[in-house]
Design an enzyme around this catalytic site. Structure first.
Site, PDB file in Angstrom:
ATOM      1  N   TYR A  58       0.812  -1.214   0.000  1.00  0.00           N
ATOM      2  CA  TYR A  58       0.000   0.000   0.000  1.00  0.00           C
ATOM      3  C   TYR A  58       0.849   1.269   0.000  1.00  0.00           C
ATOM      4  O   TYR A  58       0.357   2.337  -0.377  1.00  0.00           O
ATOM      5  CB  TYR A  58      -0.925   0.047   1.226  1.00  0.00           C
ATOM      6  N   SER A 141      -3.399 -14.197   3.106  1.00  0.00           N
ATOM      7  CA  SER A 141      -4.466 -13.420   2.482  1.00  0.00           C
ATOM      8  C   SER A 141      -4.628 -13.894   1.044  1.00  0.00           C
ATOM      9  O   SER A 141      -3.646 -14.267   0.391  1.00  0.00           O
ATOM     10  CB  SER A 141      -4.113 -11.924   2.514  1.00  0.00           C
ATOM     11  N   PRO A 191     -16.081  -5.753   2.131  1.00  0.00           N
ATOM     12  CA  PRO A 191     -17.420  -6.212   2.503  1.00  0.00           C
ATOM     13  C   PRO A 191     -18.537  -5.414   1.845  1.00  0.00           C
ATOM     14  O   PRO A 191     -19.674  -5.883   1.765  1.00  0.00           O
ATOM     15  CB  PRO A 191     -17.444  -6.027   4.019  1.00  0.00           C
ATOM     16  N   LEU A 192     -18.199  -4.210   1.369  1.00  0.00           N
ATOM     17  CA  LEU A 192     -19.191  -3.364   0.691  1.00  0.00           C
ATOM     18  C   LEU A 192     -19.039  -3.452  -0.824  1.00  0.00           C
ATOM     19  O   LEU A 192     -19.716  -2.718  -1.558  1.00  0.00           O
ATOM     20  CB  LEU A 192     -19.058  -1.911   1.145  1.00  0.00           C
ATOM     21  N   ARG A 238     -18.525   8.583   7.628  1.00  0.00           N
ATOM     22  CA  ARG A 238     -18.706   7.177   7.271  1.00  0.00           C
ATOM     23  C   ARG A 238     -17.858   6.271   8.145  1.00  0.00           C
ATOM     24  O   ARG A 238     -18.274   5.163   8.485  1.00  0.00           O
ATOM     25  CB  ARG A 238     -18.382   6.965   5.792  1.00  0.00           C
ATOM     26  N   ASN A 242     -19.692   3.383  10.206  1.00  0.00           N
ATOM     27  CA  ASN A 242     -19.303   1.984  10.068  1.00  0.00           C
ATOM     28  C   ASN A 242     -18.918   1.339  11.400  1.00  0.00           C
ATOM     29  O   ASN A 242     -18.918   0.105  11.515  1.00  0.00           O
ATOM     30  CB  ASN A 242     -18.141   1.850   9.084  1.00  0.00           C
TER      31      ASN A 242
END
Length: 276
Positions: A58, A141, A191-192, A238, A242
């Site tokens: 990242y 992962s 998940p979204l 948000r 969440n």
């Protein structure tokens, strides 16, 4: 019947090595290094998150570390995950660099980011990282059920987490069942659906019945499958919204409606198509 792996308050899951992983984490994939990442992590910690998920790939570990230090939250209260970039050769050397960038003496979870080059070659280095105390828990992962089988055959200290794309639309039941068999916690990312699932009619119908947002419903769905979940947002409101998923429960009917959205045919793969 075995005891639930989730703690009594529902906020953490006990891993096979005895460590606890918070059920909700903030992910910083595609968040640029710098103020945007620092702010997102600070807002999450202010909102009560105690799990931050980053990765060598990242490029923003330094910003995560800065936010941790600036937050004033004690280090031992925050569960920090990073991931080994498997295009590189040595998980131990890369972990040392991650610790330097993060400004910490250990991470709580260190994952092989994906099974590039096969699912077994990096595992001895992951185990060495744990032996050195640089990672309290180790895992993988984007591993399929077959990848997990191979990894388990060579592991002295088996992976305790498999972080994969998992949602009501990607309800990978065969992969979840494989993780359960091996005592591995499946952890959900996206998940979204990177926002795509928020407009789903069924998700919105359940949300309207409960007086909740679609995002809260999708995150809560993961929790009720005993799946720790990583959410991502760089918008303060948000991030806060969440976090508000521990004060309601969806009914069996709600869960069945969401379960039926699966498009993976009870899949045992981590992704429909590999990027590596």
């Amino acid at each position: 019947m075995t005891a639930s792996p989730v703690t009594a308050d529902g906020h953490a899951r006990v891993l096979a090595d005895g460590n606890q992983i918070p059920m909700l984490g903030l992910g910083v994939w595609q968040v640029p290094d710098g103020p945007e990442c620092v702010n997102a992590v600070r807002w999450a910690l202010d909102a009560g998150y105690r799990h931050i998920d980053t990765a060598q790939a990242y490029g923003n570990e330094a910003s995560v570390g800065r936010a941790l230090r600036d937050s004033g939250v004690p280090r031992d209260e925050v569960f920090v995950t990073t991931k080994f970039y498997p295009a590189r050769k040595d998980p131990v050397a890369e972990a040392e660099q991650s610790l330097r960038r993060l400004g910490v003496d250990h991470v709580d979870l260190y994952l092989i980011h994906w099974p590039q080059g096969g699912p077994t070659w990096a595992w001895p280095g992951m185990e060495r990282t744990r032996e050195l105390g640089w990672a309290r828990s180790i895992g993988v992962s984007n591993f399929s059920a077959s990848d997990l089988e191979e990894a388990m055959r060579v592991a002295t200290n088996p992976p305790v987490v498999n972080q994969v794309q998992f949602s009501a639309r990607e309800y990978r039941r065969a992969l979840l069942e494989a993780c359960v068999r091996h005592g591995i916690a499946l952890e959900a990312y996206s998940p979204l659906g990177t926002g795509r699932h928020l407009s789903n009619k069924t998700v919105n119908a359940v949300a309207e019945r409960l007086g909740r947002s679609p995002a809260q419903v999708l995150l809560r769905w993961c929790l009720q499958h005993d799946v720790p979940v990583i959410s991502k947002s760089t918008h303060r409101e948000r991030v806060q919204e969440n976090a508000e998923i521990f004060d309601f429960v969806m009914s069996g009917e709600d869960m069945a409606e969401l379960d039926a959205l699966d498009q993976t045919n009870r899949g045992d793969r981590a992704l429909e198509g590999n990027w590596w």
